[in-house]
Design a protein around this motif. Structure first.
Motif, PDB file in Angstrom:
ATOM      1  N   ARG A 186      15.076 -22.214  44.427  1.00  0.00           N
ATOM      2  CA  ARG A 186      15.524 -23.191  45.425  1.00  0.00           C
ATOM      3  C   ARG A 186      15.085 -22.775  46.821  1.00  0.00           C
ATOM      4  O   ARG A 186      14.630 -23.598  47.604  1.00  0.00           O
ATOM      5  N   SER A 187      15.271 -21.493  47.114  1.00  0.00           N
ATOM      6  CA  SER A 187      14.919 -21.060  48.464  1.00  0.00           C
ATOM      7  C   SER A 187      13.417 -21.132  48.698  1.00  0.00           C
ATOM      8  O   SER A 187      12.982 -21.440  49.805  1.00  0.00           O
ATOM      9  N   GLU A 188      12.625 -20.906  47.726  1.00  0.00           N
ATOM     10  CA  GLU A 188      11.173 -21.023  47.893  1.00  0.00           C
ATOM     11  C   GLU A 188      10.735 -22.472  47.903  1.00  0.00           C
ATOM     12  O   GLU A 188       9.733 -22.820  48.524  1.00  0.00           O
ATOM     13  N   ALA A 189      11.479 -23.333  47.252  1.00  0.00           N
ATOM     14  CA  ALA A 189      11.101 -24.727  47.172  1.00  0.00           C
ATOM     15  C   ALA A 189      11.464 -25.490  48.451  1.00  0.00           C
ATOM     16  O   ALA A 189      10.861 -26.506  48.753  1.00  0.00           O
ATOM     17  N   GLN A 190      12.415 -25.037  49.253  1.00  0.00           N
ATOM     18  CA  GLN A 190      12.803 -25.745  50.475  1.00  0.00           C
ATOM     19  C   GLN A 190      11.753 -25.475  51.568  1.00  0.00           C
ATOM     20  O   GLN A 190      11.312 -24.357  51.735  1.00  0.00           O
ATOM     21  N   PRO A 191      11.425 -26.523  52.283  1.00  0.00           N
ATOM     22  CA  PRO A 191      10.432 -26.337  53.335  1.00  0.00           C
ATOM     23  C   PRO A 191      11.061 -25.508  54.464  1.00  0.00           C
ATOM     24  O   PRO A 191      12.217 -25.618  54.764  1.00  0.00           O
ATOM     25  N   ASN A 192      10.278 -24.672  55.031  1.00  0.00           N
ATOM     26  CA  ASN A 192      10.760 -23.837  56.136  1.00  0.00           C
ATOM     27  C   ASN A 192      10.948 -24.697  57.368  1.00  0.00           C
ATOM     28  O   ASN A 192      10.066 -25.344  57.850  1.00  0.00           O
ATOM     29  N   SER A 193      12.102 -24.705  57.938  1.00  0.00           N
ATOM     30  CA  SER A 193      12.339 -25.534  59.091  1.00  0.00           C
ATOM     31  C   SER A 193      12.357 -24.747  60.342  1.00  0.00           C
ATOM     32  O   SER A 193      12.576 -23.678  60.582  1.00  0.00           O
TER      33      SER A 193
END
Length: 193
Positions: A186-193
């Motif tokens: 999940r953490s790798e799949a979320q775009p870095n904001s």
């Protein structure tokens, strides 16, 4: 006058055929392979005759069995004596049948005589001794069997508990590792904001 040439030729041909036949028979008689064949056949014949004498032929066995069953329908003692006589005569050629007949005749004869007082006393003594000697052994065997059963039950219960504990620990570890892996994805799949 004399015989015609045709008659002489026929007579010569007949003599020649007879001589050839005699020579073939003579050659067969002195040939080593023919001698060996005759000796082999004679030996086979003697072995076969000996086997039939010892084991009997199939017709001898059938006749002996039929006469044995018909003789058994008469009186018990007559049958026993008759079977013993037949065992010496008819069943000479069949040792298995002769042995079975002798065994059966022995059982029949033994059944005719009641046990003597001495035999009954010896049998009673043997039964008492067996009970006396066997009683403690039976009790000891029961005790050992119960102890083994209890020990086995405890071991099985302990082993089952260990398997259950290992399974619970493994399930918890798998759950934790799965949760950690899911959080990482999940953490790798979320775009870095």
């Amino acid at each position: 006058m004399g015989a015609s040439t045709e008659e002489l030729s026929t007579e010569i041909a007949g003599t020649r055929d007879r001589m050839a036949s005699d020579l073939d028979a003579l050659q067969d008689r002195v040939s080593p392979s023919a001698i060996m064949d005759r000796r082999k056949e004679a030996a086979r014949s003697r072995v076969s005759g000996l086997r039939d004498k010892v084991m009997g032929t199939a017709s001898d066995v059938r006749a002996g069995a039929a006469s044995g069953t018909s003789g058994a329908t008469s009186g018990v003692q007559d049958a026993a004596h008759g079977m013993a006589d037949r065992a010496q005569g008819q069943f000479q050629g069949s040792p298995v049948v002769a042995g079975l007949v002798a065994f059966g005749a022995g059982i029949v004869i033994a059944g005719l005589f009641p046990a003597s007082a001495k035999e009954a006393q010896v049998a009673s003594t043997l039964v008492d001794a067996a009970e006396e000697q066997g009683g403690p052994l039976v009790d000891q065997a029961k005790s050992v069997g119960q102890d083994l059963g209890q020990d086995l039950k405890e071991r099985v219960t302990g082993a089952a508990q260990e398997v259950k504990d290992v399974a619970v620990d493994s399930a918890a570890r798998v759950k934790d590792e799965g949760q950690t892996a899911a959080d990482n994805v999940r953490s790798e799949a979320q775009p870095n904001s």
